[in-house]
Design a protein around this motif. Structure first.
Motif, PDB file in Angstrom:
ATOM      1  N   ALA A 129       0.761  -1.170  -0.007  1.00  0.00           N
ATOM      2  CA  ALA A 129      -0.154   0.157   0.233  1.00  0.00           C
ATOM      3  C   ALA A 129       0.756   1.198  -0.078  1.00  0.00           C
ATOM      4  O   ALA A 129       0.277   2.276  -0.125  1.00  0.00           O
ATOM      5  CB  ALA A 129      -0.903  -0.021   1.124  1.00  0.00           C
ATOM      6  N   ILE A 130       2.303   1.199   0.015  1.00  0.00           N
ATOM      7  CA  ILE A 130       3.235   2.370   0.122  1.00  0.00           C
ATOM      8  C   ILE A 130       3.323   2.995  -1.412  1.00  0.00           C
ATOM      9  O   ILE A 130       3.395   2.200  -2.174  1.00  0.00           O
ATOM     10  CB  ILE A 130       4.495   1.974   0.658  1.00  0.00           C
ATOM     11  CG1 ILE A 130       4.208   1.517   2.097  1.00  0.00           C
ATOM     12  CG2 ILE A 130       5.487   3.111   0.771  1.00  0.00           C
ATOM     13  CD1 ILE A 130       5.563   0.742   2.787  1.00  0.00           C
ATOM     14  N   PRO A 131       3.122   4.178  -1.540  1.00  0.00           N
ATOM     15  CA  PRO A 131       3.302   4.791  -2.794  1.00  0.00           C
ATOM     16  C   PRO A 131       4.689   4.466  -3.381  1.00  0.00           C
ATOM     17  O   PRO A 131       5.322   4.329  -2.843  1.00  0.00           O
ATOM     18  CB  PRO A 131       3.100   6.354  -2.460  1.00  0.00           C
ATOM     19  CG  PRO A 131       2.601   6.291  -1.177  1.00  0.00           C
ATOM     20  CD  PRO A 131       2.896   5.360  -0.534  1.00  0.00           C
ATOM     21  N   ARG A 132       4.607   3.984  -4.653  1.00  0.00           N
ATOM     22  CA  ARG A 132       5.729   3.782  -5.703  1.00  0.00           C
ATOM     23  C   ARG A 132       6.206   5.062  -6.266  1.00  0.00           C
ATOM     24  O   ARG A 132       5.612   5.668  -7.005  1.00  0.00           O
ATOM     25  CB  ARG A 132       5.415   2.743  -6.422  1.00  0.00           C
ATOM     26  CG  ARG A 132       5.962   1.126  -6.124  1.00  0.00           C
ATOM     27  CD  ARG A 132       4.876   0.792  -4.913  1.00  0.00           C
ATOM     28  NE  ARG A 132       5.106  -0.712  -4.616  1.00  0.00           N
ATOM     29  CZ  ARG A 132       4.893  -1.301  -3.779  1.00  0.00           C
ATOM     30  NH1 ARG A 132       4.693  -0.546  -2.586  1.00  0.00           N
ATOM     31  NH2 ARG A 132       5.224  -2.477  -3.398  1.00  0.00           N
ATOM     32  N   ILE A 133       7.634   5.210  -6.133  1.00  0.00           N
ATOM     33  CA  ILE A 133       8.096   6.374  -6.697  1.00  0.00           C
ATOM     34  C   ILE A 133       9.309   6.172  -7.555  1.00  0.00           C
ATOM     35  O   ILE A 133      10.245   7.016  -7.839  1.00  0.00           O
ATOM     36  CB  ILE A 133       8.229   7.815  -5.673  1.00  0.00           C
ATOM     37  CG1 ILE A 133       9.364   7.315  -4.632  1.00  0.00           C
ATOM     38  CG2 ILE A 133       6.826   8.119  -5.141  1.00  0.00           C
ATOM     39  CD1 ILE A 133       9.659   8.442  -3.961  1.00  0.00           C
ATOM     40  N   GLY A 134       9.318   4.893  -8.049  1.00  0.00           N
ATOM     41  CA  GLY A 134      10.881   4.610  -8.665  1.00  0.00           C
ATOM     42  C   GLY A 134      11.079   2.926  -8.731  1.00  0.00           C
ATOM     43  O   GLY A 134      10.123   2.219  -8.496  1.00  0.00           O
ATOM     44  N   GLY A 135      12.153   2.699  -9.433  1.00  0.00           N
ATOM     45  CA  GLY A 135      12.485   1.484  -9.420  1.00  0.00           C
ATOM     46  C   GLY A 135      13.837   1.381 -10.296  1.00  0.00           C
ATOM     47  O   GLY A 135      14.561   2.337 -10.127  1.00  0.00           O
TER      48      GLY A 135
ATOM     49  N   GLN B 188       9.184  13.711  -6.324  1.00  0.00           N
ATOM     50  CA  GLN B 188       8.294  13.123  -5.357  1.00  0.00           C
ATOM     51  C   GLN B 188       9.221  12.921  -4.145  1.00  0.00           C
ATOM     52  O   GLN B 188       8.701  13.304  -2.966  1.00  0.00           O
ATOM     53  CB  GLN B 188       7.757  11.932  -5.888  1.00  0.00           C
ATOM     54  CG  GLN B 188       6.937  11.758  -6.790  1.00  0.00           C
ATOM     55  CD  GLN B 188       5.619  12.157  -6.508  1.00  0.00           C
ATOM     56  OE1 GLN B 188       5.206  12.281  -5.155  1.00  0.00           O
ATOM     57  NE2 GLN B 188       4.627  12.665  -7.568  1.00  0.00           N
ATOM     58  N   VAL B 189      10.490  12.880  -4.333  1.00  0.00           N
ATOM     59  CA  VAL B 189      11.250  12.674  -2.846  1.00  0.00           C
ATOM     60  C   VAL B 189      11.379  14.016  -2.403  1.00  0.00           C
ATOM     61  O   VAL B 189      11.189  14.156  -1.266  1.00  0.00           O
ATOM     62  CB  VAL B 189      12.546  12.308  -3.320  1.00  0.00           C
ATOM     63  CG1 VAL B 189      13.655  12.068  -2.181  1.00  0.00           C
ATOM     64  CG2 VAL B 189      12.706  10.533  -3.925  1.00  0.00           C
ATOM     65  N   LEU B 190      11.611  15.105  -3.174  1.00  0.00           N
ATOM     66  CA  LEU B 190      11.616  16.608  -2.674  1.00  0.00           C
ATOM     67  C   LEU B 190      10.414  16.848  -2.012  1.00  0.00           C
ATOM     68  O   LEU B 190      10.473  17.615  -1.105  1.00  0.00           O
ATOM     69  CB  LEU B 190      12.030  17.405  -3.835  1.00  0.00           C
ATOM     70  CG  LEU B 190      13.272  17.240  -4.328  1.00  0.00           C
ATOM     71  CD1 LEU B 190      13.690  18.118  -5.605  1.00  0.00           C
ATOM     72  CD2 LEU B 190      14.532  17.626  -3.351  1.00  0.00           C
ATOM     73  N   ALA B 191       9.232  16.462  -2.290  1.00  0.00           N
ATOM     74  CA  ALA B 191       8.104  16.781  -1.882  1.00  0.00           C
ATOM     75  C   ALA B 191       7.727  16.156  -0.410  1.00  0.00           C
ATOM     76  O   ALA B 191       7.203  16.801   0.735  1.00  0.00           O
ATOM     77  CB  ALA B 191       6.693  16.309  -2.812  1.00  0.00           C
ATOM     78  N   LEU B 192       8.296  15.126  -0.540  1.00  0.00           N
ATOM     79  CA  LEU B 192       8.186  14.074   0.714  1.00  0.00           C
ATOM     80  C   LEU B 192       9.023  14.481   1.813  1.00  0.00           C
ATOM     81  O   LEU B 192       8.615  14.457   3.151  1.00  0.00           O
ATOM     82  CB  LEU B 192       8.203  12.600   0.411  1.00  0.00           C
ATOM     83  CG  LEU B 192       6.971  11.981  -0.455  1.00  0.00           C
ATOM     84  CD1 LEU B 192       7.532  10.648  -0.790  1.00  0.00           C
ATOM     85  CD2 LEU B 192       5.641  11.855   0.419  1.00  0.00           C
ATOM     86  N   LYS B 193      10.111  15.115   1.538  1.00  0.00           N
ATOM     87  CA  LYS B 193      11.130  15.341   2.455  1.00  0.00           C
ATOM     88  C   LYS B 193      11.431  14.342   3.627  1.00  0.00           C
ATOM     89  O   LYS B 193      11.456  14.555   4.815  1.00  0.00           O
ATOM     90  CB  LYS B 193      10.647  16.779   3.119  1.00  0.00           C
ATOM     91  CG  LYS B 193      10.432  17.900   2.403  1.00  0.00           C
ATOM     92  CD  LYS B 193      10.151  19.132   3.083  1.00  0.00           C
ATOM     93  CE  LYS B 193       9.900  20.297   2.108  1.00  0.00           C
ATOM     94  NZ  LYS B 193       9.151  21.453   2.841  1.00  0.00           N
TER      95      LYS B 193
END
Length: 238
Positions: free
Chosen positions: A26-32, A40-45
């Motif tokens: 259920a965790i959002p996927r932001i890469g591979g 997305q990484v910058l937004a999540l901090k």
């Protein structure tokens, strides 16, 4: 490993193949393997980014460092190092007590298995990592660590490379007593070993399909993979 030490709820994003335990799906996927979505990484901090150098693009990791994120490179090379990484992640996430307990339990099981199998007869085995192309495991591989723990004898131990390609003809010449392979359908259907009944593993029915997630992922579940592989070799010892 993060879920094992009680830090699973703190994970804000992950990559495509992170699928255990069930809650991880259920965790959002932001890469591979193809790369990481930097915006997305910058937004999540995130306070911490756990990486695996073999599964990420080097330029992505460098970019994350330049942005000032705290990175922890997870890359255990030995079964013992899984315990060490659990402790390191426990310290980084504030779950030191739970990490200590998980690491202690893991290492205790590993020690007990090593003691149990140290005096057992060696079993010559071929580990079929993949069928097309036919690949196996060499001296420096993660799987070889498990094979040694179970007192198995890898017939391709002296082959160059951690995960070398080999030929069917060479496997036949090595006359393994056991053939082990992952239970992935593509791997199993790729080669029908029954064509060669002269191979001891075929003649005696010692061909076993094992759970790749337990054997190929360097985490606390690896100890379950060790037990499964050891039990497969025990069948050939009977």
């Amino acid at each position: 490993m993060l879920y094992a030490i009680g830090a699973g709820d703190a994970i804000v994003a992950t990559t495509d193949h992170a699928d255990y335990p069930e809650a991880a799906k259920a965790i959002p996927r932001i890469g591979g393997y193809y790369g990481i979505q930097m915006e997305q990484v910058l937004a999540l901090k995130p306070d911490l980014i756990v990486t695996w150098e073999g599964g990420n693009r080097a330029e992505d990791l460098e970019m994350l460092k330049k942005f000032g994120f705290t990175l922890f490179h997870s890359n255990p090379k030995t079964l013992e190092q899984v315990g060490q990484e659990l402790l390191a992640l426990g310290k980084l996430t504030g779950r030191e007590a739970q990490a200590q307990q998980v690491a202690d339990d893991y290492l205790a099981r590993l020690g007990a298995i090593r003691q149990e199998y140290a005096a057992k007869p060696k079993v010559r085995l071929f580990y079929q990592l993949w069928s097309q192309p036919l690949m196996t495991v060499g001296k420096g591989s993660w799987i070889e660590q498990i094979i040694q723990t179970c007192h198995g004898e890898n017939v391709f131990l002296d082959t160059q490379g951690d995960y070398p390609q080999v030929s069917i003809e060479t496997v036949l010449q090595k006359t393994p007593e056991v053939i082990l392979r992952s239970q992935d359908e593509g791997n199993i259907n790729g080669i029908d070993w029954q064509q060669w009944p002269e191979v001891p593993a075929v003649a005696k029915g010692h061909i076993y399909a094992l759970d790749a997630d337990l054997l190929h992922r360097a985490g606390p579940r690896a100890i379950d993979g060790v037990e499964v592989l050891c039990q497969a070799l025990d069948k050939a010892r009977q």
